[in-house]
Write an enzyme that holds these catalytic residues in place. Structure first.
Site, mmCIF file in Angstrom:
data_model
loop_
_atom_site.group_PDB
_atom_site.id
_atom_site.type_symbol
_atom_site.label_atom_id
_atom_site.label_comp_id
_atom_site.label_asym_id
_atom_site.label_seq_id
_atom_site.Cartn_x
_atom_site.Cartn_y
_atom_site.Cartn_z
ATOM 1 N N ARG B 16 0.819 -1.212 0.000
ATOM 2 C CA ARG B 16 0.000 0.000 0.000
ATOM 3 C C ARG B 16 0.854 1.265 0.000
ATOM 4 N NH1 ARG B 16 -0.750 4.552 2.965
ATOM 5 N NH2 ARG B 16 -0.544 3.343 4.902
ATOM 6 N N HIS B 218 3.380 3.780 13.848
ATOM 7 C CA HIS B 218 3.572 3.816 12.395
ATOM 8 C C HIS B 218 4.696 4.829 12.175
ATOM 9 C CE1 HIS B 218 1.996 3.773 8.150
ATOM 10 N NE2 HIS B 218 2.596 4.956 8.144
ATOM 11 N N HIS B 220 7.910 6.567 10.244
ATOM 12 C CA HIS B 220 8.660 6.799 9.004
ATOM 13 C C HIS B 220 10.116 7.055 9.370
ATOM 14 C CE1 HIS B 220 5.564 7.229 5.693
ATOM 15 N NE2 HIS B 220 4.861 6.874 6.750
ATOM 16 N N CYS B 251 8.182 9.966 1.084
ATOM 17 C CA CYS B 251 7.444 11.167 1.411
ATOM 18 C C CYS B 251 7.297 11.996 0.148
ATOM 19 C CB CYS B 251 8.213 11.938 2.475
ATOM 20 S SG CYS B 251 7.174 13.066 3.373
ATOM 21 N N ASN B 262 8.653 4.146 5.349
ATOM 22 C CA ASN B 262 8.492 3.612 6.705
ATOM 23 C C ASN B 262 9.767 2.907 7.134
ATOM 24 O OD1 ASN B 262 5.864 3.777 5.341
ATOM 25 N ND2 ASN B 262 5.081 3.099 7.317
#
Lengths: 318, 318
Positions: B16, B218, B220, B251, B262
């Site tokens: 995703r 989550h 990054h 990003c 991530n």
């Protein structure tokens, strides 16, 4: 978080670690461009060259030329690396520019010692005895022990903390024989084997055994855990770190092709400063030096901060 | 080190997060190749697609086709992402393959909310009210809150923990209005602003306020501190993490060109397993999936473990 030190001292090894491994030759003039840029970042110490065999490390065949041309900047310590008498003799020519100090180099893995230094463990200890004497005879203080492969080894696998402690004991015995006072114990994760649990364990064991000595960490980021290991050491109050701008350097092992070298200076600076630990280094200046290094070697370096940038420009003015 | 959990649960978001940002189109068949490879690594949960506007995210215009062709593997949860009624309707078509659950998405930065979701904070809360009702009407449980920009924002700077807590309160109020029981609070460091100190502070504040809810991170890795942040959370016993194989994603901000996405699944697996924390994931299988991802998108991914390899092959047999 309470044990974080108020400040840490970063030793920048990008020139020495980096230029020894790049496949594209970098001229002495360009090496000096990077060294000069680094000298303006606030970093207190830079390892600028390696006095090793030009046959084995052609990237540093011009160490003497670089040193002749180097114009030291006030407030910056410049150091070099060597492993034998010939290297010491070359370094001594530049004692007005270099901070010379002797280091007793040992490896926690016999197999790595043979592979990297081309000496058995016993031969290396003998060589270190001679070298320690040679330093003292030349008036160079010997106050540091450095242990390569202190956390694990591609040639021999896991390295138990007891084995690293034993290697330190070997080195301290040599120091004692020559009445050299060792102040600093450097632990090198030469092939990126450490993890936070092992880092915690080894730092604690070394500190418990030799509480009066300073601990230095020389961490490679081969498998991406370098910054987590550095943070673990920060939490334990470790104040001395070796890093390379942009993550210069790397590992000569074929299986690691393209792997990062040391932890990137700017990533440790970001980590430390964002956690309230002073480094004295300007984050944007060290990022600029990283971009300069990329332009000199003609490839992108692995540091994420070189891509993501600092947080400075995104912070609104107070 | 004593608070490390015995095991953690990793939610793989590489498909995703990754395919929504790559400039080179990846066919549905190739997306499925990666999804299938990931399903054989032992990872318990994979976010396989995004049901968002094909105009805004052309990389996921074929989400319905991917879902039609996907053959679920036993023991793996497949999930998708959506932000509106249209997305929910698309996801509902595949309720036999997808684990559907509703999430109330909020942002700790108004500026990010407007930039990323194209809604003001008030508009987003209204949309989330409607969406929560729509989920419940469709028989889909709503049990998760996710906070974007929970640690800082490129558009508005630092985000204080109190602001993130306030965003969670907004979401919990919506849940309460609809009698939805929230079990999980996800904190997203969407633009890589966090550091271990802030991670520690926010996790502790959220846990102290809502001790009965699970916390998910989550993270990054925009600035290279992701794995240190993850380790900080591990030390606090956090058990739920989103990651992407190889560090897929990234990003969309111009200043971050080339920055990692991530934290890489294989780096978190290495970190956890080396520290004695079980992930259920085979490190070499996830590394192989990372190399497959690189071949599908035609570029090298930022994960160091993809270059350095696992430690398995270097460990001598017992």
């Amino acid at each position: 978080m309470s044990d974080l030190p108020g400040s840490i001292s970063i030793n920048e090894e990008g020139p020495r670690e980096g230029f020894q491994i790049e496949s594209v030759p970098v001229s002495a003039a360009n090496k000096l461009r990077l060294i000069d840029a680094l000298g303006h970042t606030g970093v207190p110490s830079i390892q600028v060259c390696s006095f090793v065999s030009p046959q084995l490390v052609p990237g540093w065949a011009d160490a003497d030329e670089v040193m002749r041309l180097l114009v030291p900047q006030a407030g910056v310590r410049y150091t070099g690396l060597w492993f034998n008498q010939r290297g010491l003799d070359r370094a001594l020519q530049f004692k007005d520019k270099l901070q010379l100090r002797g280091c007793i180099h040992v490896a926690a893995s016999d197999a790595f010692c043979e592979s990297n230094l081309n000496r058995t463990r016993a031969e290396n200890l003998l060589a270190m005895r001679h070298q320690t004497k040679a330093h003292i005879d030349a008036g160079v203080v010997v106050n540091k022990v450095s242990v390569m492969a202190a956390f694990g080894c591609n040639f021999s696998g896991d390295v138990a903390p007891a084995v690293t402690l034993s290697a330190i004991e070997d080195a301290l015995k040599i120091a004692q024989e020559h009445e050299a006072h060792i102040e600093e114990l450097a632990l090198a994760d030469t092939m990126g084997w450490s993890n936070p649990r092992l880092t915690h364990e080894l730092v604690c064991e070394v500190r418990n055994r030799w509480p009066e000595k300073s601990i230095r960490l020389h961490l490679h980021d081969t498998r991406g855990l370098g910054i987590a290991n550095a943070f673990t050491a920060l939490q334990l109050g470790v104040e001395l770190y070796d890093t390379t701008v942009g993550g210069l350097g790397g590992c000569p092992f074929a299986k690691h092709e393209g792997a990062p070298g040391n932890i990137a200076t700017e990533e440790l600076v970001l980590l430390a400063e964002e956690c309230g630990v002073d480094t004295g280094i300007d984050i944007d200046a060290i990022i600029a030096a990283g971009h300069l290094a990329e332009s000199l070697i003609g490839r992108k370096l692995p540091s994420a901060v070189l891509r993501g940038g600092s947080l400075k420009s995104f912070r609104k003015p107070l």
